[in-house]
Design an enzyme around this catalytic site. Structure first.
Site, PDB file in Angstrom:
ATOM      1  N   CYS A   1       0.883  -1.166   0.000  1.00 49.61           N
ATOM      2  CA  CYS A   1       0.000   0.000   0.000  1.00 49.61           C
ATOM      3  C   CYS A   1       0.916   1.210   0.000  1.00 49.61           C
ATOM      4  CB  CYS A   1      -0.912   0.011   1.219  1.00 49.61           C
ATOM      5  SG  CYS A   1      -1.968   1.487   1.289  1.00 49.61           S
TER       6      CYS A   1
ATOM      7  N   CYS B   1      -0.421   4.406   2.407  1.00 47.81           N
ATOM      8  CA  CYS B   1      -0.454   4.266   3.868  1.00 47.81           C
ATOM      9  C   CYS B   1      -0.163   2.817   4.224  1.00 47.81           C
ATOM     10  CB  CYS B   1      -1.772   4.756   4.439  1.00 47.81           C
ATOM     11  SG  CYS B   1      -3.232   4.096   3.605  1.00 47.81           S
ATOM     12  N   SER B   2      -1.155   2.098   4.749  1.00 47.94           N
ATOM     13  CA  SER B   2      -0.920   0.687   5.084  1.00 47.94           C
ATOM     14  C   SER B   2      -2.223  -0.098   5.010  1.00 47.94           C
ATOM     15  CB  SER B   2      -0.295   0.558   6.471  1.00 47.94           C
ATOM     16  OG  SER B   2      -1.119   1.167   7.458  1.00 47.94           O
ATOM     17  N   CYS B   3      -3.031   0.151   3.969  1.00 50.34           N
ATOM     18  CA  CYS B   3      -4.284  -0.567   3.806  1.00 50.34           C
ATOM     19  C   CYS B   3      -4.003  -2.063   3.688  1.00 50.34           C
ATOM     20  CB  CYS B   3      -5.031  -0.063   2.576  1.00 50.34           C
ATOM     21  SG  CYS B   3      -5.598   1.642   2.745  1.00 50.34           S
TER      22      CYS B   3
END
Length: 211
Positions: free
Chosen positions: A107, A110-112
């Site tokens: 991702c 961000c950090s999906c």
């Protein structure tokens, strides 16, 4: 993701853990949340929500061709068949690794991450170094996780988002024809579901547990 980075991350993790503990203490002291609730949520994410759920789904796909087809066609619906789904997993796509193609998930913004299937994302998944290098140098990143693929293997990078989250159906290891679904699930790791690793070979799961 070099050795030096791992040391830096370990120190960072210690700092974050200390801050979390301090925040928990304040919330408990002010009566906002009880220790029982904290223990319950910790237990849920440790034992009920995590990569073991993804591993169970992968094992089913390895032994059930019809389920595998449904998983690749509509991952969200197929996971729901096994009672897996919910927040952060409303729209998922499963990517199948083959001898010719290997998929890697990142991702970049961000950090999906597909929480219902893989649990909470590992810290390294959130770091800018991984998010940038996974796109620029995927083979280098995978090599640092111990995965080296033939030059002939096509590497495909998939960028998850808040609207659509990807995860990987790893290749079934050789020599597993006689294993049960439960035994197969033990070979599926979080890293193989992200694409920085592959499923373990038979016997490797026991070795890893002992280590």
């Amino acid at each position: 993701m070099s050795v030096a980075h791992h040391h830096t991350h370990s120190r960072h993790d210690e700092v974050v853990a200390a801050r979390v503990k301090a925040m928990e203490a304040i919330l408990v002291e002010k009566g906002i949340i009880g220790t029982d609730a904290i223990d319950f949520m910790s237990s849920v994410y440790e034992n009920e929500v995590g990569p073991q759920l993804g591993a169970t789904i992968v094992a089913r796909a390895w032994v059930d061709a019809a389920f595998r087809a449904r998983l690749l066609a509509d991952a969200t619906a197929a996971c729901a068949e096994m009672g897996v789904g919910g927040m952060q997993g409303e729209e998922m796509i499963v990517l199948e690794n083959t001898d010719a193609v290997h998929n890697l998930v990142v991702c970049t913004l961000c950090s999906c991450y597909p929480w219902p299937v893989l649990g909470l994302p590992p810290n390294w998944y959130k770091y800018p170094a991984y998010r940038a290098r996974a796109v620029r140098d995927p083979r280098g990143v995978m090599a640092e996780f111990g995965l080296r693929l033939p030059d002939s293997t096509e590497i495909r990078i998939w960028d998850s988002s808040a609207e659509l989250r990807y995860w990987v159906l790893p290749r079934r290891p050789e020599g597993t024809d006689g294993l049960t679904e439960e035994q197969l699930a033990l070979l599926v790791t979080r890293d193989s579901l992200i694409g920085v690793g592959e499923a373990l070979r038979p016997g490797a799961a026991d070795t890893e547990a002992e280590a």
